[in-house]
Motif scaffolding. Structure first.
Motif, short mmCIF file in Angstrom:
data_model
loop_
_atom_site.label_atom_id
_atom_site.label_comp_id
_atom_site.label_asym_id
_atom_site.label_seq_id
_atom_site.Cartn_x
_atom_site.Cartn_y
_atom_site.Cartn_z
N HIS A 1 0.82 -1.22 0.00
CA HIS A 1 0.00 0.00 0.00
C HIS A 1 0.85 1.27 0.00
O HIS A 1 0.38 2.34 0.41
N THR A 2 2.11 1.18 -0.43
CA THR A 2 2.94 2.36 -0.60
C THR A 2 3.30 2.49 -2.08
O THR A 2 2.95 1.64 -2.90
N PHE A 3 4.04 3.58 -2.40
CA PHE A 3 4.36 3.88 -3.79
C PHE A 3 5.87 3.99 -4.00
O PHE A 3 6.64 4.14 -3.05
N ASN A 4 6.26 3.93 -5.27
CA ASN A 4 7.67 4.03 -5.62
C ASN A 4 8.20 5.46 -5.49
O ASN A 4 9.41 5.67 -5.54
N ASP A 5 7.35 6.44 -5.32
CA ASP A 5 7.74 7.82 -5.03
C ASP A 5 7.65 8.00 -3.52
O ASP A 5 6.56 8.01 -2.95
N GLU A 6 8.79 8.16 -2.85
CA GLU A 6 8.81 8.17 -1.39
C GLU A 6 8.02 9.35 -0.79
O GLU A 6 7.51 9.25 0.33
N GLU A 7 7.91 10.44 -1.50
CA GLU A 7 7.13 11.57 -0.96
C GLU A 7 5.66 11.21 -0.81
O GLU A 7 4.97 11.71 0.09
N TYR A 8 5.18 10.32 -1.67
CA TYR A 8 3.80 9.87 -1.55
C TYR A 8 3.58 9.09 -0.24
O TYR A 8 2.44 9.00 0.23
N ASN A 9 4.61 8.53 0.34
CA ASN A 9 4.49 7.69 1.52
C ASN A 9 4.62 8.45 2.83
O ASN A 9 4.59 7.86 3.90
N THR A 10 4.76 9.77 2.76
CA THR A 10 4.92 10.58 3.97
C THR A 10 3.56 10.93 4.56
O THR A 10 2.56 11.01 3.86
#
Length: 288
Positions: free
Chosen positions: A217-226
């Protein structure tokens, strides 16, 4: 509208992905499909695309308001393949991903639409929203052996916590990222694989080129996971879900060991955002 698969949907119905927010609902069984879709429609999603086995039925009033895609969500990785194929076709569109028997709540959702929520979030230069999967369960498992009851739903009022999310490359915590735990996955962790014990999801996000959803449920763009931007707290939301309770009662390894999910910290679920805000299970940020 009804399509035989994701390929037909993408080739014949590009308009369905032109304007968001879009809800993608993955149906795993026949439990509470209609209530899930009615809830999404009430929140104001522009399109509700439901991926479900062809043998399952939809209520007549729901069938005419959603886009149905015949799909078996059983093969590992199938969900990510479908979501990522839609992301590639819908740049700039906000997308919500959930399963049946799951209900999205956000601050003030009783009087504000999902479009208003995401318009504010976009103005804060955020392209994703952290959501917490809050476990719901039937209070009486004898009356509701599948652990699902809309009218007798309970939740845990405490027992939630967060740990730093380490970066394997540096062995240091990632900036503005945490792993959240609690609910049934925490109380019955011996029956839950370690990789499935987290309750945090990036369930709401804005599509962009080369963005990919991962199995956790996370993404390859780390900013999306903040969980927030660097300068202040941002909005978060909650997905009230019966999914864990269903799995624990369906799994032979745990079904007969659980006579009730209720404990001293169980409270009736009020189906209102105020309860989740008061318990600290979502954040209103700067939105008033």
């Amino acid at each position: 509208m009804r399509y035989t698969g994701i390929t037909e949907l993408l080739s014949q119905a590009p308009g369905a992905l032109a304007k968001g927010p879009i809800a993608l609902v993955f149906v795993e069984d026949a439990i509470e499909i209609d209530t899930t879709l009615r809830h999404n429609i009430h929140l104001g999603f522009k399109s509700n695309i439901v991926f479900m086995p062809s043998e399952f039925d939809l209520a007549g009033d729901i069938a005419e308001k959603v886009i149905r895609v015949d799909s078996e969500i059983t093969r590992k990785g199938n969900r990510e393949e479908i979501v990522n194929s839609i992301i590639a076709k819908a740049p700039g569109v906000w997308i919500y991903v959930c399963y049946n028997a799951e209900y999205l709540f956000f601050p003030f959702c009783e009087t504000r639409t999902i479009g208003e929520l995401l318009a504010f979030h976009t103005e804060e230069r955020r392209d994703a929203m952290l959501c917490y999967a809050i476990d719901l369960y039937a209070g009486d498992l004898e009356a509701h052996p599948n652990a699902v009851s809309i009218d007798d739903a309970y939740m845990d009022r405490s027992g939630y916590y967060a740990l730093g999310r380490n970066d394997p490359a540096t062995n240091y915590p990632k900036e503005r990222q945490l792993d959240f735990f609690g609910g049934l996955r925490w109380r019955y962790e011996e029956h839950v694989p370690p990789e499935r014990r987290k309750i945090d999801r990036i369930a709401l996000f804005r599509a962009k080129p080369e963005l990919e959803l991962r199995p956790d449920h996370t993404f390859n763009d780390e900013e999306y996971n903040t969980y927030a931007c660097p300068w202040h707290n941002n909005l978060t939301a909650a997905v009230a879900t019966f999914r864990t309770a269903k799995a624990l009662k369906r799994n032979p390894g745990s079904a007969f060991e659980i006579e009730t999910f209720r404990w001293h910290n169980s409270v009736p679920f009020e189906w209102h955002s105020r309860q989740l805000l008061d318990l600290g299970l979502m954040e209103s940020g700067q939105w008033f």
